[in-house]
Structure formats: structure tokens, C-alpha cells
Design a protein around this motif. Structure first.
Motif, PDB file in Angstrom:
ATOM      1  N   GLN A 285       0.800  -1.063   0.065  1.00  9.95           N
ATOM      2  CA  GLN A 285      -0.063  -0.027   0.248  1.00  9.95           C
ATOM      3  C   GLN A 285       0.874   1.176  -0.206  1.00  9.95           C
ATOM      4  OE1 GLN A 285      -3.643   0.556   2.510  1.00  9.95           O
ATOM      5  NE2 GLN A 285      -2.367   1.945   3.568  1.00  9.95           N
ATOM      6  N   GLY A 286       0.564   2.199  -0.578  1.00 12.36           N
ATOM      7  CA  GLY A 286       1.260   3.570  -0.692  1.00 12.36           C
ATOM      8  C   GLY A 286       1.316   4.071  -2.274  1.00 12.36           C
ATOM      9  N   ASN A 287       2.329   4.792  -2.564  1.00  9.25           N
ATOM     10  CA  ASN A 287       3.476   5.513  -1.384  1.00  9.25           C
ATOM     11  C   ASN A 287       3.684   7.105  -2.051  1.00  9.25           C
ATOM     12  OD1 ASN A 287       5.420   4.858  -3.395  1.00  9.25           O
ATOM     13  ND2 ASN A 287       6.744   4.543  -1.838  1.00  9.25           N
ATOM     14  N   LEU A 288       2.548   7.578  -2.517  1.00 11.07           N
ATOM     15  CA  LEU A 288       2.958   8.928  -3.082  1.00 11.07           C
ATOM     16  C   LEU A 288       3.102   9.844  -1.940  1.00 11.07           C
ATOM     17  CD1 LEU A 288       2.246  10.756  -5.551  1.00 11.07           C
ATOM     18  CD2 LEU A 288      -0.060  11.041  -4.772  1.00 11.07           C
ATOM     19  N   ALA A 289       4.047  10.805  -2.158  1.00 12.22           N
ATOM     20  CA  ALA A 289       4.451  11.877  -1.245  1.00 12.22           C
ATOM     21  C   ALA A 289       3.267  12.731  -0.876  1.00 12.22           C
ATOM     22  CB  ALA A 289       5.732  12.513  -1.791  1.00 12.22           C
ATOM     23  N   PRO A 290       2.728  13.179   0.144  1.00  5.78           N
ATOM     24  CA  PRO A 290       1.656  13.826   0.567  1.00  5.78           C
ATOM     25  C   PRO A 290       1.768  15.454  -0.039  1.00  5.78           C
ATOM     26  CG  PRO A 290       2.447  12.708   2.457  1.00  5.78           C
ATOM     27  CD  PRO A 290       3.367  12.425   1.445  1.00  5.78           C
ATOM     28  N   GLU A 291       2.881  15.826  -0.125  1.00  7.39           N
ATOM     29  CA  GLU A 291       3.222  16.914  -0.904  1.00  7.39           C
ATOM     30  C   GLU A 291       2.713  17.378  -2.256  1.00  7.39           C
ATOM     31  OE1 GLU A 291       5.772  15.086   0.372  1.00  7.39           O
ATOM     32  OE2 GLU A 291       5.968  16.149   2.050  1.00  7.39           O
ATOM     33  N   HIS A 292       2.375  16.093  -2.937  1.00  6.42           N
ATOM     34  CA  HIS A 292       1.809  16.414  -4.145  1.00  6.42           C
ATOM     35  C   HIS A 292       0.351  16.835  -4.009  1.00  6.42           C
ATOM     36  CE1 HIS A 292       4.873  15.097  -6.737  1.00  6.42           C
ATOM     37  NE2 HIS A 292       5.193  14.264  -6.050  1.00  6.42           N
ATOM     38  N   MET A 293      -0.289  16.612  -2.850  1.00  2.51           N
ATOM     39  CA  MET A 293      -1.565  17.095  -2.770  1.00  2.51           C
ATOM     40  C   MET A 293      -1.516  18.500  -2.509  1.00  2.51           C
ATOM     41  SD  MET A 293      -3.595  14.376  -2.908  1.00  2.51           S
ATOM     42  CE  MET A 293      -2.498  13.964  -4.200  1.00  2.51           C
ATOM     43  N   VAL A 294      -0.716  19.268  -2.322  1.00  2.09           N
ATOM     44  CA  VAL A 294      -0.549  20.676  -2.114  1.00  2.09           C
ATOM     45  C   VAL A 294      -0.179  21.306  -3.414  1.00  2.09           C
ATOM     46  CG1 VAL A 294       0.590  22.559  -0.881  1.00  2.09           C
ATOM     47  CG2 VAL A 294       0.336  20.362   0.342  1.00  2.09           C
ATOM     48  N   THR A 295       0.661  20.406  -3.927  1.00  2.44           N
ATOM     49  CA  THR A 295       1.377  21.067  -5.236  1.00  2.44           C
ATOM     50  C   THR A 295       0.524  20.737  -6.550  1.00  2.44           C
ATOM     51  OG1 THR A 295       3.043  19.574  -5.259  1.00  2.44           O
ATOM     52  CG2 THR A 295       3.720  21.648  -4.252  1.00  2.44           C
ATOM     53  N   GLY A 296       0.012  19.599  -6.729  1.00  4.77           N
ATOM     54  CA  GLY A 296      -0.682  19.118  -7.855  1.00  4.77           C
ATOM     55  C   GLY A 296       0.112  19.114  -9.271  1.00  4.77           C
ATOM     56  N   GLY A 297      -0.704  19.616 -10.254  1.00  5.59           N
ATOM     57  CA  GLY A 297      -0.217  19.667 -11.567  1.00  5.59           C
ATOM     58  C   GLY A 297       0.598  18.492 -12.186  1.00  5.59           C
ATOM     59  N   GLN A 298       1.284  18.787 -13.211  1.00  3.41           N
ATOM     60  CA  GLN A 298       1.737  17.489 -14.053  1.00  3.41           C
ATOM     61  C   GLN A 298       2.647  16.748 -13.066  1.00  3.41           C
ATOM     62  OE1 GLN A 298       0.653  16.960 -16.992  1.00  3.41           O
ATOM     63  NE2 GLN A 298       1.822  15.026 -17.069  1.00  3.41           N
ATOM     64  N   ALA A 299       3.152  17.334 -12.071  1.00  4.21           N
ATOM     65  CA  ALA A 299       4.144  16.310 -11.214  1.00  4.21           C
ATOM     66  C   ALA A 299       3.198  15.290 -10.713  1.00  4.21           C
ATOM     67  CB  ALA A 299       5.000  17.314 -10.403  1.00  4.21           C
ATOM     68  N   LEU A 300       2.258  15.662 -10.166  1.00  5.01           N
ATOM     69  CA  LEU A 300       1.212  14.855  -9.677  1.00  5.01           C
ATOM     70  C   LEU A 300       0.818  13.892 -10.472  1.00  5.01           C
ATOM     71  CD1 LEU A 300      -0.863  13.961  -7.366  1.00  5.01           C
ATOM     72  CD2 LEU A 300      -2.303  15.752  -8.100  1.00  5.01           C
ATOM     73  N   VAL A 301       0.221  14.140 -11.616  1.00  7.50           N
ATOM     74  CA  VAL A 301      -0.045  13.205 -12.595  1.00  7.50           C
ATOM     75  C   VAL A 301       0.998  12.059 -12.875  1.00  7.50           C
ATOM     76  CG1 VAL A 301      -0.720  12.946 -15.054  1.00  7.50           C
ATOM     77  CG2 VAL A 301      -1.718  14.801 -13.529  1.00  7.50           C
ATOM     78  N   ASP A 302       2.129  12.669 -13.196  1.00  2.00           N
ATOM     79  CA  ASP A 302       3.435  11.895 -13.432  1.00  2.00           C
ATOM     80  C   ASP A 302       3.671  10.915 -12.282  1.00  2.00           C
ATOM     81  OD1 ASP A 302       3.733  13.192 -16.000  1.00  2.00           O
ATOM     82  OD2 ASP A 302       5.357  14.244 -15.283  1.00  2.00           O
ATOM     83  N   ASP A 331      -8.915  19.630  -4.845  1.00  2.00           N
ATOM     84  CA  ASP A 331      -8.966  19.469  -6.202  1.00  2.00           C
ATOM     85  C   ASP A 331      -7.816  18.392  -6.717  1.00  2.00           C
ATOM     86  OD1 ASP A 331     -11.168  20.906  -6.571  1.00  2.00           O
ATOM     87  OD2 ASP A 331      -9.966  22.695  -7.397  1.00  2.00           O
ATOM     88  N   ASN A 332      -6.669  18.523  -5.949  1.00  2.00           N
ATOM     89  CA  ASN A 332      -5.495  17.524  -6.175  1.00  2.00           C
ATOM     90  C   ASN A 332      -5.862  16.100  -5.829  1.00  2.00           C
ATOM     91  OD1 ASN A 332      -4.177  19.740  -7.240  1.00  2.00           O
ATOM     92  ND2 ASN A 332      -2.954  20.203  -5.272  1.00  2.00           N
ATOM     93  N   VAL A 333      -6.611  15.837  -4.871  1.00  2.00           N
ATOM     94  CA  VAL A 333      -7.104  14.612  -4.621  1.00  2.00           C
ATOM     95  C   VAL A 333      -7.899  14.084  -5.620  1.00  2.00           C
ATOM     96  CG1 VAL A 333      -8.496  13.219  -2.873  1.00  2.00           C
ATOM     97  CG2 VAL A 333      -7.091  15.109  -2.121  1.00  2.00           C
ATOM     98  N   ALA A 334      -8.872  14.896  -6.312  1.00  2.00           N
ATOM     99  CA  ALA A 334      -9.899  14.669  -7.291  1.00  2.00           C
ATOM    100  C   ALA A 334      -8.956  14.171  -8.640  1.00  2.00           C
ATOM    101  CB  ALA A 334     -10.713  15.689  -7.591  1.00  2.00           C
ATOM    102  N   LEU A 335      -7.705  15.040  -8.711  1.00  2.00           N
ATOM    103  CA  LEU A 335      -7.009  14.772  -9.794  1.00  2.00           C
ATOM    104  C   LEU A 335      -5.924  13.197  -9.598  1.00  2.00           C
ATOM    105  CD1 LEU A 335      -5.595  15.636 -12.417  1.00  2.00           C
ATOM    106  CD2 LEU A 335      -3.988  17.197 -11.107  1.00  2.00           C
ATOM    107  N   MET A 336      -5.602  12.979  -8.475  1.00  2.00           N
ATOM    108  CA  MET A 336      -5.125  11.953  -8.480  1.00  2.00           C
ATOM    109  C   MET A 336      -6.072  10.475  -8.625  1.00  2.00           C
ATOM    110  SD  MET A 336      -3.832  10.380  -4.385  1.00  2.00           S
ATOM    111  CE  MET A 336      -5.459  10.309  -3.756  1.00  2.00           C
TER     112      MET A 336
END
Ligand SMILES: Cc1c2[nH]c(c1CCC(=O)O)Cc1[nH]c(c(CCC(=O)O)c1C)Cc1[nH]c(c(CCC(=O)O)c1C)Cc1[nH]c(c(C)c1CCC(=O)O)C2
Length: 345
Positions: A285-302, A331-336
Motif C-alpha cells: 500500500q502506498g506511497n505517493l508523497a503527500p506534498e503532491h496534494m498541495v502542489t498538484g499539476g503535471q508532477a502529481l499526474v506523473d 482538487d488535487n485529490v480528485a486529480l489523483m
């Protein structure tokens, strides 16, 4: 109805799209959570109010359609049920009365007494098992003995768990008695959550990473193994997720050694390493860094695609490596989730 996705992954199935949920998915980043907490008065009153605790558990399910709901409560309710004083200082975190001697360990309440305090939590579980959508699995949880002990000894969160290490190193027998008491209480607490309707349970060892060598074996691995064994004896078929956060290379072997059905990973190990060394042993189970829920964008998608693809060869549950933070953007949670569930080309 077909079996829930989360239960299928925990049963060892490799799925095209892994089930997903998020640590701290009910929390301050959601305006509806903040409104319900205000209605309850404060965080602890929310934990002990079954209707409102069930409501905040359901909020992220309604908003995002996660595959699992995690009971809304806190790992520090067990110390409170064992007799510790507990309060939360707004903007700072938990405070507890401290335990630093053998006499103070012995003065804790007997394990049988915990239900008196924890009954409202079981009621929250009962409400949730009635109200959750049919496809959503219900996860119960508790803190692991070491992590709970770090708060009981220090009376608060600490950067390096220094006071707990000092107690352990100064009087190992007394410290072991504390771990044993928490272990026994945790077994009864999780067992009661399962009786009330929890379909899966998770044991959070947030500070496992500060235990090294024999200490890791004695205070992270051995208690987890005892909890899994007792639960499996009483509730065969109920999966257990363990989270020895920041265990590093010790993630490998932790599943087989404890008998757990799933090992949750923080973001400090790479998905590629874990897919090669942990996933062949057990569902991960895991393991996306939680910071991506703050910063979003293409880095999150990748990152979502990279992690999904790295774990695509075996059973996996998509999650963050640690809890979502209050400054995250919903919105980043939805994008994830949208990215995770996209059709792969
Ligand atoms: C160490 C720990 C605790 N609690 C927990 C852990 C282990 C996981 C981890 O490492 O985060 C576990 C926990 N805490 C909470 C849950 C509920 C379920 C979920 O959504 O994940 C769970 C599973 C609610 C909570 N527990 C807490 C909040 C925030 C309180 C608020 O609403 O003001 C929530 C939603 C408070 C809490 N509770 C704790 C601390 C240190 C704090 C203060 C830090 C903070 O504020 O984030 C102890």
C-alpha cells in the motif's frame, strides 16, 4: 455483489486499477470536516460523538468515491482508555500525562477497562457499516505499541522519540511491560472494532523508523506479530495492514514475519524497490508523497502514473506515504483519483 476492490487486493489479486484511499482522508483540508468539528466543539469531542464521527468518515467518500473509508478516531484514545490524561492543544498537537517509571506502568488501568472509554468508537463503526456504500470497505485502526508508547512516555509528539528511547534504554523490563500492556489493549480494541463491523484493520507504527536492530525486532516486529496472530485466531479472514513507517530495508520481510496481509509504505522507499522486494511477499500500500496534494499539476499526474505502473505486477492499494496535510487542495485529490483510474493506453 462482486467483492469489494480493497478486499480483492488484500486477498492477493492483481487489479487493473488498484483500490485507493488516503491516510487522514477525513481532515482539515476539507471545509465540511472543519464545519463538523466546529459543531462537535473540538477534536476529541468529535472522536467520541458517533454520529458526527461517522459523518466526517463519510465526507471524503461522498466527495471523492474512495474505495475504502477509515474509521474516524485517533491512536491516542487507547492511552486515554488505559488511564492517561489526554488533550489537544490547537495548532500544536496532543498532550498526555507522562509515564516514565515502572510504578506508573503498573498503575495503568487493566486492559478489560478500555471498552468503557472506547464504546462510542464501536458505535461509530456500527453506524458506518450500515451507511457506507456497498462497494466501500470499512477500515478500523489502532496505533502500534511503540508509536503509542512514544506519546505516553513523552506526553507529546517528539522529533526523535528521545524520551521513549531513554525509558527503553534505562529500564528495558519496565518499558517492555508498557509495550505488553498496549499490545494487549490494542488486540481487544481492534477485535471489538471487527465485532462492530470493521472489515479490515490497520496498525499505524508512525515512529518505527527510529528503532534499529534488536529494538526494531523487539518493539516493532514482535508486537505487530502478536497483534496479527491474536486477531487471526479470533477473526480468521479479516485482513490486517501494518505500517512500520520509515522502516527502509526492513519493509522487506515484515509481511511474512508478522503474518500481515499488507505492508503500507511511506514515500522514502521507491515504488520500484518496493515492487521488487516487498510486493512479491505481500500486498503493498502506498506511497505517493503527500506534498503532491498541495502542489498538484503535471508532477502529481506523473507520480501517480509512475507509482501505479511500478506496482502493476502484483496486489496493491494506492495511497499516500503519510497523511494528507491541512494545506492540501481537494482538487488535487480528485486529480489523483482521476489519473489513477484513467484507461491506460
Ligand atoms: C501519530 C498519529 C496520531 N494519530 C494517528 C497517528 C498515526 C498516523 C500518522 O502518523 O499520522 C492516526 C489517525 N489520526 C486520525 C485518523 C483518522 C482516520 C484518517 O482519516 O486517517 C487516524 C488514522 C485523525 C486525526 N488526528 C488528528 C487530527 C487533526 C486534529 C484536528 O482536526 O484538529 C485528525 C484529523 C490529531 C493528531 N493525532 C495525532 C497527532 C500527532 C495529531 C496532531 C497532528 C495533526 O494535527 O495532524 C496522533
Amino acid at each position: 455483489m462482486a467483492e469489494k476492490l480493497l478486499m480483492r487486493a488484500l486477498g492477493g489479486e492483481t487489479l487493473d486499477v488498484p483500490p485507493a484511499w488516503m491516510m487522514r482522508q477525513a481532515g482539515r483540508y476539507l471545509p465540511e470536516y472543519r464545519a463538523t468539528r466546529a459543531q462537535a466543539g473540538d477534536f476529541l469531542s468529535l472522536c467520541y460523538n458517533p454520529e458526527l464521527a461517522a459523518e466526517v468518515t463519510l465526507q471524503p467518500i461522498r466527495r471523492f468515491g474512495f474505495d475504502a473509508a477509515i474509521l474516524f478516531a485517533d491512536i491516542l484514545l487507547v492511552p486515554q482508555a488505559l488511564g492517561a490524561d489526554l488533550w489537544f492543544v490547537t495548532g500544536e498537537g496532543p498532550r498526555l500525562s507522562t509515564i516514565t517509571t515502572r510504578d506508573e506502568v503498573d498503575a495503568l488501568k487493566p486492559v478489560d477497562a478500555i471498552h468503557e472509554t472506547l464504546n462510542p468508537i464501536y458505535e461509530t463503526v456500527r453506524i458506518l457499516s450500515r451507511e457506507l456504500p456497498a462497494e466501500t470497505a470499512l477500515i478500523g485502526f489502532a496505533g502500534a505499541p511503540w508509536t503509542v508508547a512514544t506519546y505516553m512516555v513523552a506526553g507529546r509528539g517528539t522529533p526523535d522519540q528521545g524520551p521513549a528511547h531513554a525509558f527503553k534504554d534505562g529500564d528495558r523490563a519496565a518499558f517492555t511491560a508498557l509495550i505488553d500492556r498496549i499490545t494487549a489493549a490494542t488486540i481487544e480494541y481492534l477485535s471489538a472494532q471487527i465485532d462492530a463491523g470493521a472489515e479490515v484493520v490497520k496498525v499505524f507504527d508512525s515512529w518505527a523508523g527510529s528503532l534499529k536492530g534488536a529494538d526494531f525486532d523487539d518493539f516493532a516486529l514482535t508486537p505487530a506479530k502478536a497483534i496479527v496472530a491474536a486477531l487471526k485466531a479470533r477473526h480468521p479472514g479479516v485482513p490486517v495492514i501494518v505500517f512500520p513507517r520509515e522502516a527502509g530495508e526492513a519493509y522487506k520481510g515484515f509481511g511474512p514475519a508478522t503474518g500481515a496481509d499488507c505492508v503500507a509504505l511511506d514515500q522514502s522507499v521507491s515504488a520500484e524497490w518496493a515492487a521488487a522486494h516487498v510486493q512479491p511477499e505481500v500486498c503493498t500500500q502506498g506511497n505517493l508523497a503527500p506534498e503532491h496534494m498541495v502542489t498538484g499539476g503535471q508532477a502529481l499526474v506523473d507520480e501517480v502514473r509512475r507509482i501505479r505502473d511500478a506496482f502493476s505486477g502484483g496486489p496493491h492499494i494506492f495511497n499516500l506515504g503519510h497523511g494528507i496535510t491541512p494545506d492540501a487542495d481537494p482538487d488535487n485529490v480528485a486529480l489523483m483519483l482521476e489519473t489513477l483510474r484513467e484507461t491506460r493506453g
